[in-house]
Write a protein that holds these residues in place. Structure first.
Motif, PDB file in Angstrom:
ATOM      1  N   MET A 171       6.237 -15.585   8.465  1.00 53.12           N
ATOM      2  CA  MET A 171       7.025 -17.026  10.091  1.00 53.12           C
ATOM      3  C   MET A 171       6.125 -17.421  10.638  1.00 53.12           C
ATOM      4  O   MET A 171       5.080 -16.570  11.200  1.00 53.12           O
ATOM      5  CB  MET A 171       8.375 -16.356  10.494  1.00 53.12           C
ATOM      6  CG  MET A 171       9.307 -17.124  11.490  1.00 53.12           C
ATOM      7  SD  MET A 171      10.214 -15.840  11.551  1.00 53.12           S
ATOM      8  CE  MET A 171      11.349 -16.499  10.748  1.00 53.12           C
ATOM      9  N   ASN A 172       5.724 -19.154  10.530  1.00 52.82           N
ATOM     10  CA  ASN A 172       4.922 -18.880  11.855  1.00 52.82           C
ATOM     11  C   ASN A 172       5.013 -18.978  12.864  1.00 52.82           C
ATOM     12  O   ASN A 172       6.250 -19.195  13.127  1.00 52.82           O
ATOM     13  CB  ASN A 172       5.140 -21.035  11.548  1.00 52.82           C
ATOM     14  CG  ASN A 172       3.996 -21.283  12.093  1.00 52.82           C
ATOM     15  OD1 ASN A 172       3.597 -21.075  12.162  1.00 52.82           O
ATOM     16  ND2 ASN A 172       4.724 -22.434  11.813  1.00 52.82           N
ATOM     17  N   LYS A 173       3.964 -18.716  13.646  1.00 47.37           N
ATOM     18  CA  LYS A 173       3.852 -18.067  15.159  1.00 47.37           C
ATOM     19  C   LYS A 173       4.796 -19.776  16.035  1.00 47.37           C
ATOM     20  O   LYS A 173       5.876 -18.691  16.959  1.00 47.37           O
ATOM     21  CB  LYS A 173       2.574 -18.064  15.356  1.00 47.37           C
ATOM     22  CG  LYS A 173       1.857 -19.248  15.791  1.00 47.37           C
ATOM     23  CD  LYS A 173       0.360 -19.476  15.531  1.00 47.37           C
ATOM     24  CE  LYS A 173      -0.870 -20.269  15.994  1.00 47.37           C
ATOM     25  NZ  LYS A 173      -1.752 -20.051  15.189  1.00 47.37           N
ATOM     26  N   ASP A 174       4.998 -20.681  15.802  1.00 51.18           N
ATOM     27  CA  ASP A 174       5.144 -21.508  16.412  1.00 51.18           C
ATOM     28  C   ASP A 174       7.020 -21.676  16.512  1.00 51.18           C
ATOM     29  O   ASP A 174       7.594 -21.485  17.702  1.00 51.18           O
ATOM     30  CB  ASP A 174       5.233 -23.376  16.317  1.00 51.18           C
ATOM     31  CG  ASP A 174       3.651 -23.096  16.828  1.00 51.18           C
ATOM     32  OD1 ASP A 174       3.252 -22.641  17.328  1.00 51.18           O
ATOM     33  OD2 ASP A 174       2.726 -24.083  15.660  1.00 51.18           O
ATOM     34  N   ILE A 175       7.737 -21.361  15.365  1.00 48.38           N
ATOM     35  CA  ILE A 175       8.986 -20.826  14.986  1.00 48.38           C
ATOM     36  C   ILE A 175       9.521 -19.814  15.418  1.00 48.38           C
ATOM     37  O   ILE A 175      10.351 -19.437  16.878  1.00 48.38           O
ATOM     38  CB  ILE A 175       9.472 -20.820  13.996  1.00 48.38           C
ATOM     39  CG1 ILE A 175       8.529 -21.834  13.241  1.00 48.38           C
ATOM     40  CG2 ILE A 175      10.668 -20.765  14.064  1.00 48.38           C
ATOM     41  CD1 ILE A 175       8.801 -22.242  11.556  1.00 48.38           C
ATOM     42  N   VAL A 176       8.690 -18.514  15.349  1.00 47.75           N
ATOM     43  CA  VAL A 176       8.974 -17.246  16.240  1.00 47.75           C
ATOM     44  C   VAL A 176       9.039 -17.432  17.918  1.00 47.75           C
ATOM     45  O   VAL A 176      10.107 -16.979  18.252  1.00 47.75           O
ATOM     46  CB  VAL A 176       7.948 -16.268  16.338  1.00 47.75           C
ATOM     47  CG1 VAL A 176       8.323 -15.328  16.717  1.00 47.75           C
ATOM     48  CG2 VAL A 176       8.092 -16.340  14.682  1.00 47.75           C
ATOM     49  N   PHE A 177       8.184 -18.553  18.553  1.00 49.94           N
ATOM     50  CA  PHE A 177       8.189 -18.354  19.888  1.00 49.94           C
ATOM     51  C   PHE A 177       9.282 -19.581  20.644  1.00 49.94           C
ATOM     52  O   PHE A 177       9.546 -18.545  21.583  1.00 49.94           O
ATOM     53  CB  PHE A 177       6.061 -19.091  20.101  1.00 49.94           C
ATOM     54  CG  PHE A 177       6.832 -18.958  21.907  1.00 49.94           C
ATOM     55  CD1 PHE A 177       5.919 -18.447  22.525  1.00 49.94           C
ATOM     56  CD2 PHE A 177       6.552 -21.031  21.810  1.00 49.94           C
ATOM     57  CE1 PHE A 177       5.969 -18.402  23.970  1.00 49.94           C
ATOM     58  CE2 PHE A 177       7.063 -20.617  23.854  1.00 49.94           C
ATOM     59  CZ  PHE A 177       6.051 -19.907  24.805  1.00 49.94           C
ATOM     60  N   ILE A 178       9.821 -20.622  20.597  1.00 50.87           N
ATOM     61  CA  ILE A 178      10.630 -21.024  19.700  1.00 50.87           C
ATOM     62  C   ILE A 178      11.989 -20.256  20.118  1.00 50.87           C
ATOM     63  O   ILE A 178      12.825 -20.628  21.048  1.00 50.87           O
ATOM     64  CB  ILE A 178      10.684 -22.409  19.087  1.00 50.87           C
ATOM     65  CG1 ILE A 178       9.160 -23.411  20.024  1.00 50.87           C
ATOM     66  CG2 ILE A 178      11.820 -23.188  19.578  1.00 50.87           C
ATOM     67  CD1 ILE A 178       9.549 -24.591  18.981  1.00 50.87           C
ATOM     68  N   VAL A 179      12.230 -19.579  18.600  1.00 53.27           N
ATOM     69  CA  VAL A 179      13.359 -19.112  18.842  1.00 53.27           C
ATOM     70  C   VAL A 179      13.152 -17.858  19.799  1.00 53.27           C
ATOM     71  O   VAL A 179      14.335 -18.079  19.852  1.00 53.27           O
ATOM     72  CB  VAL A 179      13.177 -18.104  17.308  1.00 53.27           C
ATOM     73  CG1 VAL A 179      14.626 -17.152  16.972  1.00 53.27           C
ATOM     74  CG2 VAL A 179      13.806 -19.396  15.909  1.00 53.27           C
ATOM     75  N   LEU A 180      12.549 -17.428  19.766  1.00 60.19           N
ATOM     76  CA  LEU A 180      12.870 -16.162  21.434  1.00 60.19           C
ATOM     77  C   LEU A 180      12.569 -16.910  22.654  1.00 60.19           C
ATOM     78  O   LEU A 180      13.407 -16.003  23.562  1.00 60.19           O
ATOM     79  CB  LEU A 180      11.506 -15.260  20.890  1.00 60.19           C
ATOM     80  CG  LEU A 180      12.109 -14.113  20.135  1.00 60.19           C
ATOM     81  CD1 LEU A 180      10.495 -13.464  18.995  1.00 60.19           C
ATOM     82  CD2 LEU A 180      13.324 -13.115  19.888  1.00 60.19           C
TER      83      LEU A 180
ATOM     84  N   VAL B  93       3.986 -12.040  26.497  1.00 65.02           N
ATOM     85  CA  VAL B  93       2.594 -11.467  26.742  1.00 65.02           C
ATOM     86  C   VAL B  93       2.090 -10.474  25.866  1.00 65.02           C
ATOM     87  O   VAL B  93       0.908 -10.245  25.086  1.00 65.02           O
ATOM     88  CB  VAL B  93       2.249 -10.517  28.296  1.00 65.02           C
ATOM     89  CG1 VAL B  93       1.446  -9.267  28.394  1.00 65.02           C
ATOM     90  CG2 VAL B  93       2.665 -11.255  29.328  1.00 65.02           C
ATOM     91  N   THR B  94       3.190  -9.979  24.587  1.00 65.17           N
ATOM     92  CA  THR B  94       3.099  -8.859  23.662  1.00 65.17           C
ATOM     93  C   THR B  94       2.541  -9.312  22.419  1.00 65.17           C
ATOM     94  O   THR B  94       1.546 -10.244  21.711  1.00 65.17           O
ATOM     95  CB  THR B  94       4.187  -8.051  23.421  1.00 65.17           C
ATOM     96  OG1 THR B  94       4.237  -6.658  24.492  1.00 65.17           O
ATOM     97  CG2 THR B  94       3.747  -7.115  22.269  1.00 65.17           C
ATOM     98  N   PHE B  95       3.788 -10.801  22.265  1.00 66.20           N
ATOM     99  CA  PHE B  95       3.404 -11.413  21.993  1.00 66.20           C
ATOM    100  C   PHE B  95       1.378 -12.375  21.574  1.00 66.20           C
ATOM    101  O   PHE B  95       0.936 -12.748  20.408  1.00 66.20           O
ATOM    102  CB  PHE B  95       3.901 -12.601  22.127  1.00 66.20           C
ATOM    103  CG  PHE B  95       4.432 -14.085  20.236  1.00 66.20           C
ATOM    104  CD1 PHE B  95       4.245 -13.717  19.111  1.00 66.20           C
ATOM    105  CD2 PHE B  95       3.484 -15.144  21.017  1.00 66.20           C
ATOM    106  CE1 PHE B  95       4.518 -14.462  17.890  1.00 66.20           C
ATOM    107  CE2 PHE B  95       4.321 -16.252  19.574  1.00 66.20           C
ATOM    108  CZ  PHE B  95       3.745 -15.233  18.683  1.00 66.20           C
ATOM    109  N   LEU B  96       0.953 -12.632  22.568  1.00 61.03           N
ATOM    110  CA  LEU B  96       0.142 -13.261  22.761  1.00 61.03           C
ATOM    111  C   LEU B  96      -0.808 -12.641  22.572  1.00 61.03           C
ATOM    112  O   LEU B  96      -2.028 -13.238  22.074  1.00 61.03           O
ATOM    113  CB  LEU B  96       0.472 -13.951  24.126  1.00 61.03           C
ATOM    114  CG  LEU B  96       0.799 -15.509  24.608  1.00 61.03           C
ATOM    115  CD1 LEU B  96       1.203 -16.105  25.915  1.00 61.03           C
ATOM    116  CD2 LEU B  96       0.989 -16.656  22.926  1.00 61.03           C
TER     117      LEU B  96
END
Length: 85
Positions: free
Chosen positions: A1-10, A51-54
């Motif tokens: 999954m794309n990192k931008d999609i994950v960021f936007i969804v969460l 923070v964990t994601f980044l």
């Protein structure tokens, strides 16, 4: 999954959590305290997640291996660079 999609969804999940929690707090007597708790928990959970994601996107610390260990891995592993030659 794309990192931008994950960021936007969460991010949208935690935003909706805070919004729905604030709307549900209207039915209670202590709505100010409940709103504060819900918004604070949504912001803290989102901040912990982001923070964990980044940190996983660009880790600051990598494995440190001795040069002899690297040579040993390259010579003994079947799919290493030295075996391909």
């Amino acid at each position: 999954m794309n990192k931008d999609i994950v960021f936007i969804v969460l991010t949208s999940f935690w935003f909706l959590f805070g919004l729905i929690g604030c709307l549900a707090a209207k039915h209670f007597k202590e709505r100010g305290v409940i709103r504060c708790c819900i918004i604070l928990s949504a912001v803290c959970c989102w901040l912990l997640w982001v923070v964990t994601f980044l940190m996983q996107l660009n880790p600051l610390i990598g494995p440190r291996v001795n040069q002899r260990v690297i040579y040993g891995m390259m010579s003994y592993w079947k799919n290493s660079y030295m075996q391909d030659e």
